[in-house]
Motif scaffolding. Sequence first.
Motif, PDB file in Angstrom:
ATOM      1  N   LEU A 179     -28.407   5.470   0.209  1.00  0.00           N
ATOM      2  CA  LEU A 179     -29.628   5.504  -1.138  1.00  0.00           C
ATOM      3  C   LEU A 179     -30.647   5.166  -1.047  1.00  0.00           C
ATOM      4  CD1 LEU A 179     -28.626   7.387  -3.555  1.00  0.00           C
ATOM      5  CD2 LEU A 179     -27.166   5.328  -4.236  1.00  0.00           C
ATOM      6  N   VAL A 180     -31.924   5.907  -0.386  1.00  0.00           N
ATOM      7  CA  VAL A 180     -32.719   5.328  -1.155  1.00  0.00           C
ATOM      8  C   VAL A 180     -33.359   5.254  -2.028  1.00  0.00           C
ATOM      9  CG1 VAL A 180     -33.310   5.479   1.898  1.00  0.00           C
ATOM     10  CG2 VAL A 180     -34.066   7.273  -0.242  1.00  0.00           C
ATOM     11  N   GLY A 181     -34.063   5.877  -2.908  1.00  0.00           N
ATOM     12  CA  GLY A 181     -34.431   6.382  -4.387  1.00  0.00           C
ATOM     13  C   GLY A 181     -36.318   6.765  -3.654  1.00  0.00           C
ATOM     14  N   PRO A 182     -36.227   7.174  -4.998  1.00  0.00           N
ATOM     15  CA  PRO A 182     -37.628   7.789  -4.597  1.00  0.00           C
ATOM     16  C   PRO A 182     -38.528   7.217  -4.386  1.00  0.00           C
ATOM     17  CG  PRO A 182     -37.179   7.538  -6.916  1.00  0.00           C
ATOM     18  CD  PRO A 182     -36.379   7.075  -6.126  1.00  0.00           C
ATOM     19  N   HIS A 183     -39.834   8.026  -3.005  1.00  0.00           N
ATOM     20  CA  HIS A 183     -40.245   7.081  -1.921  1.00  0.00           C
ATOM     21  C   HIS A 183     -41.773   6.169  -2.606  1.00  0.00           C
ATOM     22  CE1 HIS A 183     -38.024   7.377   1.479  1.00  0.00           C
ATOM     23  NE2 HIS A 183     -37.755   8.952   1.043  1.00  0.00           N
ATOM     24  N   GLU A 216     -38.389  13.440  -7.454  1.00  0.00           N
ATOM     25  CA  GLU A 216     -36.776  14.147  -7.017  1.00  0.00           C
ATOM     26  C   GLU A 216     -36.579  12.995  -6.197  1.00  0.00           C
ATOM     27  OE1 GLU A 216     -33.838  15.978  -8.359  1.00  0.00           O
ATOM     28  OE2 GLU A 216     -35.661  16.977  -8.223  1.00  0.00           O
ATOM     29  N   GLU A 217     -35.073  12.211  -6.779  1.00  0.00           N
ATOM     30  CA  GLU A 217     -34.464  10.839  -5.828  1.00  0.00           C
ATOM     31  C   GLU A 217     -34.116  12.101  -4.893  1.00  0.00           C
ATOM     32  OE1 GLU A 217     -32.894   7.495  -8.810  1.00  0.00           O
ATOM     33  OE2 GLU A 217     -31.032   7.881  -7.390  1.00  0.00           O
ATOM     34  N   PRO A 218     -33.884  11.453  -3.585  1.00  0.00           N
ATOM     35  CA  PRO A 218     -32.486  11.897  -2.808  1.00  0.00           C
ATOM     36  C   PRO A 218     -31.257  10.979  -3.162  1.00  0.00           C
ATOM     37  CG  PRO A 218     -34.919  10.596  -1.210  1.00  0.00           C
ATOM     38  CD  PRO A 218     -34.569  10.327  -3.185  1.00  0.00           C
ATOM     39  N   GLY A 219     -30.891  11.838  -3.385  1.00  0.00           N
ATOM     40  CA  GLY A 219     -29.498  11.037  -3.932  1.00  0.00           C
ATOM     41  C   GLY A 219     -27.965  11.386  -2.595  1.00  0.00           C
ATOM     42  N   LEU A 220     -28.219  10.165  -1.795  1.00  0.00           N
ATOM     43  CA  LEU A 220     -27.858  10.917  -0.288  1.00  0.00           C
ATOM     44  C   LEU A 220     -26.634   9.695  -0.579  1.00  0.00           C
ATOM     45  CD1 LEU A 220     -30.241  12.213   1.781  1.00  0.00           C
ATOM     46  CD2 LEU A 220     -29.196  13.258   0.426  1.00  0.00           C
ATOM     47  N   GLY A 221     -25.786   8.808  -1.420  1.00  0.00           N
ATOM     48  CA  GLY A 221     -25.157   8.346  -1.461  1.00  0.00           C
ATOM     49  C   GLY A 221     -23.910   8.238  -2.918  1.00  0.00           C
ATOM     50  N   ASN A 222     -22.773   7.190  -2.994  1.00  0.00           N
ATOM     51  CA  ASN A 222     -22.759   6.903  -4.066  1.00  0.00           C
ATOM     52  C   ASN A 222     -22.875   6.060  -4.918  1.00  0.00           C
ATOM     53  OD1 ASN A 222     -20.421   9.028  -4.408  1.00  0.00           O
ATOM     54  ND2 ASN A 222     -20.473   8.836  -2.224  1.00  0.00           N
ATOM     55  N   GLY A 254     -24.063   2.799   0.111  1.00  0.00           N
ATOM     56  CA  GLY A 254     -25.450   3.286   0.313  1.00  0.00           C
ATOM     57  C   GLY A 254     -26.747   3.393  -0.500  1.00  0.00           C
ATOM     58  N   ARG A 255     -26.969   2.297  -1.092  1.00  0.00           N
ATOM     59  CA  ARG A 255     -28.079   2.139  -1.829  1.00  0.00           C
ATOM     60  C   ARG A 255     -28.642   0.105  -0.804  1.00  0.00           C
ATOM     61  NH1 ARG A 255     -33.171   1.653  -2.453  1.00  0.00           N
ATOM     62  NH2 ARG A 255     -33.747  -0.074  -1.921  1.00  0.00           N
ATOM     63  N   LEU A 256     -27.148  -0.062  -0.829  1.00  0.00           N
ATOM     64  CA  LEU A 256     -27.503  -1.386   0.178  1.00  0.00           C
ATOM     65  C   LEU A 256     -28.188  -1.156   1.744  1.00  0.00           C
ATOM     66  CD1 LEU A 256     -26.505  -4.499   0.891  1.00  0.00           C
ATOM     67  CD2 LEU A 256     -24.194  -3.851   2.842  1.00  0.00           C
ATOM     68  N   ALA A 257     -27.546   0.383   2.266  1.00  0.00           N
ATOM     69  CA  ALA A 257     -28.586   0.564   3.667  1.00  0.00           C
ATOM     70  C   ALA A 257     -29.444   0.385   3.179  1.00  0.00           C
ATOM     71  CB  ALA A 257     -27.273   1.873   4.276  1.00  0.00           C
ATOM     72  N   ALA A 258     -30.400   1.095   2.670  1.00  0.00           N
ATOM     73  CA  ALA A 258     -31.585   1.761   1.543  1.00  0.00           C
ATOM     74  C   ALA A 258     -32.300   0.090   1.282  1.00  0.00           C
ATOM     75  CB  ALA A 258     -31.662   2.725   0.347  1.00  0.00           C
TER      76      ALA A 258
END
Length: 839
Positions: free
Chosen positions: A90-94, A127-133, A137-141
């Motif tokens: 869940l990386v968020g906007p880059h 647009e934020e990449p919402g590739l997590g719940n 997912g945010r921890l991974a980012a």
Amino acid sequence: HLSLMASILNPNVTIEDDRTGLDIETIRRAVLDNLFYIQGKFPAIATKHDFYMALAYTVRDRLLQRWLNSVQTNLKKDVKSVAYLSAEFLVGPHLGNNLINLDIYQQVEQAIKESGLNLQELIDTEEEPGLGNGGLGRLAACYLDSLSSLEIPAIGYGIRYEFGIFDQHIQDGWQVEITDKWLQYGNPWEIARPESSVMVNFGGRTEAYTDDHGAFRVRWIPEYVVKGIPYDTPILGYKVNTANTLRLWRSEACESFNFERFNQGDYYGAVDSKVHSENLCKVLYPNDEPIQGKELRLQQQYFFVCCSLQDMIRTHLIENSSLDNFDQLWAIQLNDTHPAVAVAELMRLLVDVHHYEWEPAWQITENTFGYTNHTLLPEALEKWPLSIFGRLLPRLLEIIYEINNRFLERVRIKFPDNGSKMSSLSIIDESDDKYVRMANLACIGSHRINGVAQLHSELLKETILHDFYALFPEKFTNVTNGVTPRRWMVLSNPRLTELITQKIGNRWINHLDELKQLEQFVDDASFRSQWRQVKQEVKQDLAKYIEKKVGIVVNPASLFDVQVKRIHEYKRQHLNVLHIITLYNRLKHNPNLDIPPRTFIFGGKAAPGYFMAKRIIKLITSVGDVINNDPDLKDRLKVVFLPDYNVTLGQRVYPAADLSEQISTAGKEASGTGNMKFSLNGALTIGTLDGANVEIREEVGAENFFLFGLTTPQVAEVKSHGYYPRGHYDSNEELRGVLDLISCGFFSRGNRELLQPIVDNLLYDDPYLLLADYQSYINSQEEVSEAYKDQERWSRMSILNVARMGKFSSDRSIQEYCDNIWKVQPVSIKLQAYNQENA
Ligand code: CR1
């Protein structure tokens, strides 16, 4: 546009400068150049999004050299890399983050201004990449950011979902889910690498054969083959040259596989299989913790694991002549059990494809893997029906049986005649229907197993992984989660960043312990006043946003009491609501009550199939409708549900909070990471002794933390005696008043059915002990109100919270993983070749 054309056609900078230069003028020209040549627009007809794209490409250009150099370096013979396997990132906007990490925020802000635009507006366009719940997912980012910032060679492997987590709309107080088409306007941050595609088998059968040397081998004859295509995104570290890769796989039909069918004239049949293959990575499963055993989800897991391991092996063999030293050059971390099938897949690749004997292959496998557990909730432990697993992955099931047999043989020696140990440790659950238990596979195949906060790691050993702990205690360890200060402070809270940096310099940004130095200013009244001023301004921003988004006017001087996270019964958003209604009743009965005005802010998504969570959202919005419009209250209480809580919204909300709600039932929240983001931004916490709250309280001091509720052993104690929630209702008049008000339809326009499921659940079951913790929570909230009345005291507490948050940087977490689990060293990246002067 003639002058613009002239400047584009007659540049007095070289192409290289245009693509790497960091001065304001070069950046300004590069944006216009990209606008013209990539977006195909003049400024006069360009949309905000066009400008965003042009700027994104400008920034990407400036990353590329660092990125390619990092990738080259990581390939070297003597460099050990981390592969972080995760179904979610869940990386968020880059854009904003890259500007911070490249350290060009100011120049770009100026360059954009000179073009008559506003940088923040362009950043907000992404647009934020919402590739997590949620947390996992945010921890991974955060971990990817820290890996790069610490110059650790690393790669994140995952799935490029075409649709990420759904967008949440609120209609009539209910959650409505909308497809997240995050790719529809293009993604400037990724580069497709079709030349590195790999093939993944599914279904079919296995076959034994004897190879040329007379050795017994097995091959897998699949029913169908799917192609995995990698899409790479650079992850730049903070003020370093390291830019690691996030490699996400997209599935596609393998054309050649159905060529025969195609040739036979079955065009539709061939295209049909294309649709089937492309469905594989269509959508992220939107469940935060309990995952259901859906076959497509298992396909997703195997797909990305198989692609990633083949990719690692391929890169390994570029510089190494065999896989004998695979474990010395790769540390693979399993982010929960979602990628746990990797244990069996690496064995398959080593044994079937690279012809290793079982034992040496197993040594390599066990040395390579580490497993992080993220939850104790029993319903969240992944298990796959044996029938599905065997049909989809026949060869992997055989390998799992072999792993299990050998493993159980060792168990039998250690615990002779202990049938219950054998059955709890077995990868195969034979209780009624048969299942493959992914946590067991992960534990057996990893040399380290860790929880995500001290309490959680202890509970793992005592409860769900108890028998594994008895068997191999040396594997167990803890790594408390952390968050990146770059996104969660520097990017999201520039005002506080500025104030802190004025006082103690900027080393804290990648040495978060240095925030300690703020303690020396806690008695400085003018510093405290500046501190309050910053919070006030940030709250005004959020107040404006709230009014714009949901039309509710809130008082920026009121106490902002915030709970943002996935909606879950164990997280107890409804306990928060019980407190709100308590205050409401008190104010109705006693309008002169002296309590500070409060704004309650909620945000969070409910899993689409989670009935109770959706009702809790309706409860919050319904209570809000009544309270926000009750003239008797004179705006002293407001309740806001902010729709579509995501990374971007988190960046607005954490900095503006006064109070952070971390109120899960003790023993249920593995760690939490929002708790850290709030405290880092100067909010005080009201919380239970759960997850990382315990360590946050330890760090900031008990006197700076509002504690309430049962402890984990007390929760167990209450449950063991047959918990009777109704008793609390009967004996607590104020609680009774709150529940009765919900029951009688007061918040639901007289509809008594609407919210009754929540009340009934609390009165007759209450699995998360809201009623048991109610009074303690109310008492603690009274202390909050008292403390807030004394603004000087509150500011002191707030400053001390921030000053003592050093431990919760993800840099510290990653350093611990590197030292204790991965055994990897930093490698600094040298920029070579052209444009050294800009490097
Ligand atoms: C936990 O619930 C933790 C994150 C990251 C979540 C939360 O407490 O902070 O992981 N677990 O470690 C989860 O998503 C599948 O499990």
